[in-house]
Design a protein around this motif. Structure first.
Motif, PDB file in Angstrom:
ATOM      1  N   ASN A  98       0.811  -1.220   0.000  1.00 54.72           N
ATOM      2  CA  ASN A  98       0.000   0.000   0.000  1.00 54.72           C
ATOM      3  C   ASN A  98       0.846   1.273   0.000  1.00 54.72           C
ATOM      4  O   ASN A  98       0.659   2.154  -0.828  1.00 54.72           O
ATOM      5  CB  ASN A  98      -0.932  -0.001   1.214  1.00 54.72           C
ATOM      6  N   CYS A  99       1.814   1.343   0.933  1.00 53.72           N
ATOM      7  CA  CYS A  99       2.580   2.593   1.054  1.00 53.72           C
ATOM      8  C   CYS A  99       4.050   2.467   0.686  1.00 53.72           C
ATOM      9  O   CYS A  99       4.771   3.463   0.616  1.00 53.72           O
ATOM     10  CB  CYS A  99       2.466   3.153   2.476  1.00 53.72           C
ATOM     11  N   GLY A 100       4.525   1.241   0.479  1.00 57.53           N
ATOM     12  CA  GLY A 100       5.917   1.044   0.083  1.00 57.53           C
ATOM     13  C   GLY A 100       6.882   0.865   1.234  1.00 57.53           C
ATOM     14  O   GLY A 100       8.094   0.731   1.024  1.00 57.53           O
ATOM     15  N   TRP A 101       6.396   0.870   2.496  1.00 61.53           N
ATOM     16  CA  TRP A 101       7.286   0.611   3.641  1.00 61.53           C
ATOM     17  C   TRP A 101       8.039  -0.693   3.443  1.00 61.53           C
ATOM     18  O   TRP A 101       7.501  -1.676   2.924  1.00 61.53           O
ATOM     19  CB  TRP A 101       6.451   0.526   4.919  1.00 61.53           C
ATOM     20  N   GLN A 102       9.307  -0.727   3.842  1.00 56.73           N
ATOM     21  CA  GLN A 102      10.108  -1.945   3.741  1.00 56.73           C
ATOM     22  C   GLN A 102      10.728  -2.267   5.089  1.00 56.73           C
ATOM     23  O   GLN A 102      11.181  -1.365   5.817  1.00 56.73           O
ATOM     24  CB  GLN A 102      11.220  -1.799   2.698  1.00 56.73           C
ATOM     25  N   ALA A 103      10.768  -3.553   5.437  1.00 58.15           N
ATOM     26  CA  ALA A 103      11.383  -3.994   6.692  1.00 58.15           C
ATOM     27  C   ALA A 103      12.901  -3.989   6.544  1.00 58.15           C
ATOM     28  O   ALA A 103      13.453  -4.738   5.732  1.00 58.15           O
ATOM     29  CB  ALA A 103      10.896  -5.388   7.061  1.00 58.15           C
ATOM     30  N   VAL A 104      13.561  -3.121   7.312  1.00 57.79           N
ATOM     31  CA  VAL A 104      15.022  -3.043   7.268  1.00 57.79           C
ATOM     32  C   VAL A 104      15.567  -3.101   8.686  1.00 57.79           C
ATOM     33  O   VAL A 104      14.872  -2.809   9.654  1.00 57.79           O
ATOM     34  CB  VAL A 104      15.512  -1.750   6.565  1.00 57.79           C
ATOM     35  N   CYS A 105      16.834  -3.484   8.783  1.00 55.17           N
ATOM     36  CA  CYS A 105      17.494  -3.570  10.086  1.00 55.17           C
ATOM     37  C   CYS A 105      17.700  -2.167  10.656  1.00 55.17           C
ATOM     38  O   CYS A 105      18.226  -1.287   9.962  1.00 55.17           O
ATOM     39  CB  CYS A 105      18.838  -4.286   9.949  1.00 55.17           C
ATOM     40  N   PRO A 106      17.321  -1.922  11.907  1.00 54.48           N
ATOM     41  CA  PRO A 106      17.506  -0.592  12.495  1.00 54.48           C
ATOM     42  C   PRO A 106      18.970  -0.236  12.720  1.00 54.48           C
ATOM     43  O   PRO A 106      19.309   0.932  12.891  1.00 54.48           O
ATOM     44  CB  PRO A 106      16.756  -0.687  13.829  1.00 54.48           C
ATOM     45  N   HIS A 107      19.849  -1.241  12.704  1.00 56.71           N
ATOM     46  CA  HIS A 107      21.278  -0.999  12.933  1.00 56.71           C
ATOM     47  C   HIS A 107      22.079  -0.916  11.641  1.00 56.71           C
ATOM     48  O   HIS A 107      23.067  -0.199  11.568  1.00 56.71           O
ATOM     49  CB  HIS A 107      21.867  -2.106  13.813  1.00 56.71           C
ATOM     50  N   CYS A 108      21.664  -1.679  10.624  1.00 56.64           N
ATOM     51  CA  CYS A 108      22.457  -1.795   9.400  1.00 56.64           C
ATOM     52  C   CYS A 108      21.783  -1.192   8.170  1.00 56.64           C
ATOM     53  O   CYS A 108      22.415  -1.079   7.122  1.00 56.64           O
ATOM     54  CB  CYS A 108      22.777  -3.270   9.112  1.00 56.64           C
ATOM     55  N   ASP A 109      20.500  -0.850   8.287  1.00 58.61           N
ATOM     56  CA  ASP A 109      19.750  -0.295   7.162  1.00 58.61           C
ATOM     57  C   ASP A 109      19.731  -1.254   5.975  1.00 58.61           C
ATOM     58  O   ASP A 109      19.675  -0.841   4.817  1.00 58.61           O
ATOM     59  CB  ASP A 109      20.345   1.054   6.741  1.00 58.61           C
ATOM     60  N   LEU A 110      19.779  -2.552   6.258  1.00 53.34           N
ATOM     61  CA  LEU A 110      19.726  -3.585   5.222  1.00 53.34           C
ATOM     62  C   LEU A 110      18.388  -4.313   5.308  1.00 53.34           C
ATOM     63  O   LEU A 110      17.802  -4.413   6.392  1.00 53.34           O
ATOM     64  CB  LEU A 110      20.876  -4.584   5.400  1.00 53.34           C
ATOM     65  N   PRO A 111      17.896  -4.855   4.184  1.00 50.55           N
ATOM     66  CA  PRO A 111      16.616  -5.571   4.217  1.00 50.55           C
ATOM     67  C   PRO A 111      16.650  -6.742   5.197  1.00 50.55           C
ATOM     68  O   PRO A 111      17.610  -7.512   5.235  1.00 50.55           O
ATOM     69  CB  PRO A 111      16.455  -6.065   2.770  1.00 50.55           C
ATOM     70  N   LEU A 112      15.607  -6.854   5.999  1.00 52.74           N
ATOM     71  CA  LEU A 112      15.462  -8.008   6.875  1.00 52.74           C
ATOM     72  C   LEU A 112      14.969  -9.201   6.060  1.00 52.74           C
ATOM     73  O   LEU A 112      14.234  -9.046   5.081  1.00 52.74           O
ATOM     74  CB  LEU A 112      14.475  -7.711   8.003  1.00 52.74           C
ATOM     75  N   VAL A 113      15.379 -10.388   6.473  1.00 57.32           N
ATOM     76  CA  VAL A 113      14.988 -11.622   5.790  1.00 57.32           C
ATOM     77  C   VAL A 113      13.936 -12.340   6.633  1.00 57.32           C
ATOM     78  O   VAL A 113      14.116 -12.515   7.844  1.00 57.32           O
ATOM     79  CB  VAL A 113      16.213 -12.539   5.571  1.00 57.32           C
ATOM     80  N   TYR A 114      12.851 -12.749   5.986  1.00 58.11           N
ATOM     81  CA  TYR A 114      11.786 -13.457   6.695  1.00 58.11           C
ATOM     82  C   TYR A 114      12.113 -14.939   6.781  1.00 58.11           C
ATOM     83  O   TYR A 114      12.486 -15.571   5.784  1.00 58.11           O
ATOM     84  CB  TYR A 114      10.458 -13.266   5.972  1.00 58.11           C
ATOM     85  N   HIS A 115      11.978 -15.514   7.989  1.00 58.54           N
ATOM     86  CA  HIS A 115      12.188 -16.941   8.216  1.00 58.54           C
ATOM     87  C   HIS A 115      10.858 -17.538   8.672  1.00 58.54           C
ATOM     88  O   HIS A 115      10.402 -17.307   9.807  1.00 58.54           O
ATOM     89  CB  HIS A 115      13.280 -17.170   9.265  1.00 58.54           C
ATOM     90  N   GLY A 116      10.249 -18.293   7.769  1.00 52.48           N
ATOM     91  CA  GLY A 116       8.911 -18.802   8.021  1.00 52.48           C
ATOM     92  C   GLY A 116       8.828 -19.863   9.096  1.00 52.48           C
ATOM     93  O   GLY A 116       7.771 -20.050   9.703  1.00 52.48           O
ATOM     94  N   ASP A 117       9.940 -20.578   9.363  1.00 55.49           N
ATOM     95  CA  ASP A 117       9.865 -21.667  10.336  1.00 55.49           C
ATOM     96  C   ASP A 117       9.629 -21.159  11.757  1.00 55.49           C
ATOM     97  O   ASP A 117       8.980 -21.824  12.561  1.00 55.49           O
ATOM     98  CB  ASP A 117      11.127 -22.544  10.277  1.00 55.49           C
ATOM     99  N   ASP A 118      10.156 -19.969  12.085  1.00 54.98           N
ATOM    100  CA  ASP A 118       9.891 -19.416  13.411  1.00 54.98           C
ATOM    101  C   ASP A 118       9.201 -18.052  13.336  1.00 54.98           C
ATOM    102  O   ASP A 118       9.091 -17.347  14.334  1.00 54.98           O
ATOM    103  CB  ASP A 118      11.172 -19.321  14.246  1.00 54.98           C
ATOM    104  N   HIS A 119       8.754 -17.674  12.128  1.00 54.25           N
ATOM    105  CA  HIS A 119       7.965 -16.455  11.913  1.00 54.25           C
ATOM    106  C   HIS A 119       8.705 -15.219  12.441  1.00 54.25           C
ATOM    107  O   HIS A 119       8.155 -14.402  13.180  1.00 54.25           O
ATOM    108  CB  HIS A 119       6.585 -16.582  12.574  1.00 54.25           C
ATOM    109  N   THR A 120       9.988 -15.112  12.057  1.00 55.77           N
ATOM    110  CA  THR A 120      10.786 -13.966  12.481  1.00 55.77           C
ATOM    111  C   THR A 120      11.394 -13.269  11.270  1.00 55.77           C
ATOM    112  O   THR A 120      11.467 -13.830  10.170  1.00 55.77           O
ATOM    113  CB  THR A 120      11.931 -14.395  13.415  1.00 55.77           C
ATOM    114  N   MET A 121      11.844 -12.043  11.504  1.00 57.04           N
ATOM    115  CA  MET A 121      12.610 -11.283  10.514  1.00 57.04           C
ATOM    116  C   MET A 121      14.007 -11.083  11.091  1.00 57.04           C
ATOM    117  O   MET A 121      14.150 -10.643  12.235  1.00 57.04           O
ATOM    118  CB  MET A 121      11.946  -9.930  10.228  1.00 57.04           C
TER     119      MET A 121
END
Length: 644
Positions: free
Chosen positions: A364-387
């Motif tokens: 909808n707005c283009g927000w992207q999940a990025v690391c607050p420390h590294c400004d790199l895209p976070l990776v989604y891990h479906g097995d434990d539902h984490t980024m």
């Protein structure tokens, strides 16, 4: 009272010289000791006696009841300090197990190896015999053997020669995951003479292995990653570097040594042959061998004579009509997998990306999940539902709605190995699927499951480059490459070489003569000259094209490179610091080319901003002159394997 010079092993010691300590007893050069360094206890190696100093010295705390280290240790330490400049304490640490500082274990005296019932070896092929005939005496040899040509058979034969002359051997592997396969092959022939060393052994097991090597009075075979080079073998007569093209042979931390270079130096000291084995040799090593007329031994034929052929299908990822059953797995790939499983054979799916999805954003707005420390895209891990951030290990729960606009339209793109494993399991629910990558926890890694995988207890194997490095799987009937272009578009001078090597190694898992096999390659550029060269195994064509480009743009082997990096709290600070050093180097009396400054490929990491300079020189000595004069806060990597 006596005085001795000791090479201390401690990261906190940044000096370049041995330190003087006092002792009540005469100590041999090479003796292993425990000494105080500031307010800590560290290990050390006695270099020799010293005169009485004019300053107060501390006494040696403990002298270990061990044989002295081999005399070549000092020569190698001196060479490392000159060739890969680093604090002496970090260099000496390579040669000693830090666990000796704790209550060290009692290692059995390595007495005569027990009698062993060897497994019969296949007879040497004419090509293998011809290769062995060329490996005579000391020196470096490139063994350029296609996958399945029987390089391991050559390694075993050379090791037999060394043992017959009462000499030991070091067999290097690029990854810990490959030690199981090589150790199994060597133990079938040499039994308990084989000692495996690597960092994933327990501290006690690593210490026992090191002590066993040091105390052995007969030849041993040491198998492990690059650190095995520093094993305290006395009568070394052979060094083998398997999969010699792998970047894992370059150490990321100081000293930034490359195992291929260290092995060559150790081979010279021990007058032992050094074998660089690979189906896709390093461009730089191959060029240097050609220029210096060192032996390059070519092996093209399968060691296992077979009428079976390896068929290959190339699928255009842009043709979405091929992906009606799955967004990631083409119809040809799924069909080939079904046919392979029906024959009770294994399927290997390769994708050099971990996780479930590499990109998380709001539609909808283009927000992207990025690391607050590294400004790199976070990776989604479906097995434990984490980024997760794969740079600094930041981790948080996955979001179900956009933190910015509140919309639930969260999109997961750029598939990873976990998603592929789930997808293929959904298509083949009866199949036993197992994933291998660096996200595996202890107990899940390929080296711990190699026996089961080799026997065929796993039907579908999914993984990253961990699976591309020399594994021989007799039950493998098909390989699928999910995205052949993954590493090709990295902004680095050797991205094409890396891609060629990676694809060549993956495709090398099939077509080894065990059975009729099939490969499916999914790519965005099916007509790419690189893809064509890989499929036709035309290494020479790729090599000469790569050399022309590197000569044009001045990259190794036509120059040497020093990568300089600084980290600052702000972009402005990093840029200013890098610009200042660039000007200083350009105005100095160095015969160099300075490129940059520029932000690093991962500019922000752990709340710091990293900028870098790339310095090129025709003479490596010019780069070595720069290192001692670097301002505080700068790090360096000489002969880096990448510029990212």
């Amino acid at each position: 009272m006596r005085y001795v010079e000791i090479l201390v092993a401690g990261a906190t010691y940044h000096g370049k010289d041995a330190l003087t300590y006092s002792t009540q007893e005469a100590l041999q050069p090479g003796a292993v000791v425990n000494v105080p360094l500031r307010n800590k206890q560290v290990l050390g190696i006695v270099r020799g006696s010293a005169g009485k100093p004019k300053f107060a010295v501390k006494p040696v705390e403990t002298v270990f009841s061990l044989p002295p280290l081999p005399e070549e240790t000092f020569t190698l330490i001196d060479w490392l300090a000159e060739y890969y400049p680093a604090p002496l304490g970090t260099i000496v640490q390579l040669f000693l197990p830090n666990s000796l500082l704790n209550k060290h274990v009692a290692a059995p005296l390595a007495a005569t190896a027990a009698e062993h019932q060897t497994v019969p070896l296949p007879p040497l092929t004419k090509e293998q015999q011809a290769a062995l005939d060329q490996i005579i005496g000391a020196g470096s040899f490139i063994l350029h053997g296609e996958t399945g040509s029987g390089k391991t058979r050559i390694y075993i034969e050379l090791t037999m020669r060394a043992l017959a002359h009462k000499k030991s051997a070091i067999i290097l592997t690029p990854e810990i995951g490959l030690t199981s396969q090589l150790a199994e092959a060597f133990r079938e022939q040499f039994g308990e003479q084989v000692i495996v060393v690597h960092s994933q052994l327990t501290e006690v097991a690593r210490q026992k292995a090191w002590l066993q090597i040091l105390r052995s009075d007969q030849p041993r075979i040491v198998i492990g990653p690059r650190s095995a080079l520093f094993s305290p073998l006395r009568d070394l007569g052979l060094i083998i570097i398997d999969e010699a093209h792998e970047n894992a042979y370059k150490q990321d931390q100081a000293p930034h040594y490359h195992a291929n270079r260290v092995a060559a130096q150790l081979g010279r000291l021990k007058r032992a042959p050094v074998i660089l084995g690979s189906a896709t040799p390093p461009v730089v090593d191959y060029f240097v061998a050609e220029q210096k007329k060192r032996p390059i031994i070519r092996m093209r034929e399968l060691a296992r004579a077979s009428e079976h052929q390896a068929d290959t299908t190339v699928v255009d990822l842009k043709d979405r009509t091929q992906f009606s059953k799955s967004a990631y797995l083409s119809k040809p790939l799924l069909t080939a997998a079904a046919q392979t499983l029906a024959k009770k054979e294994q399927v290997l799916l390769f994708l050099n990306r971990r996780g479930t999805a590499r990109l998380i954003f709001c539609e909808n707005c283009g927000w992207q999940a990025v690391c607050p420390h590294c400004d790199l895209p976070l990776v989604y891990h479906g097995d434990d539902h984490t980024m997760r951030c794969h740079t600094c290990s930041f981790k948080q729960g996955a979001v179900s709605s956009c933190p910015s606009c509140g919309n639930p339209s969260i999109i997961f793109k750029a598939v990873g190995t976990k998603a592929i494993a789930s997808e293929i399991a959904a298509h083949f629910p009866q199949a036993r699927v197992q994933r291998f990558d660096t996200d595996n926890k202890r107990g899940e890694r390929i080296e711990e499951h190699y026996g089961a995988v080799k026997k065929g207890d796993v039907d579908i194997i999914v993984g990253t480059q961990t699976l591309a490095k020399g594994l021989d799987l007799p039950n493998l009937g098909m390989v699928g490459v999910i995205a052949a272009d993954t590493s090709l578009y990295l902004p680095d001078y050797n991205s094409e070489e890396r891609t060629y090597q990676l694809l060549g190694q993956v495709l090398g898992r099939v077509g080894r003569g065990h059975r009729a096999t099939h490969a499916v390659i999914q790519t965005y550029n099916p007509k790419s000259p690189l893809i064509k060269a890989v499929l036709s195994r035309d290494w020479q064509r790729f090599y000469h094209k790569e050399l022309r480009e590197r000569e044009t743009f001045l990259f190794p082997p036509f120059c040497y490179i020093l990568k300089l990096s600084c980290r600052r709290a702000s972009i402005t600070g990093a840029q200013k610091t890098a610009t200042s050093l660039a000007a200083q180097l350009k105005n100095g009396d160095y015969k160099i080319i300075v490129e940059g400054p520029a932000p690093a490929f991962h500019e922000k990491s752990g709340d710091k901003y990293q900028w870098q300079l790339i310095v090129k020189a025709k003479n490596r000595g010019e780069l070595l002159r720069i290192i001692p004069n670097l301002p505080s806060g700068w790090s360096y990597d000489i002969d880096p394997t990448n510029l990212l």
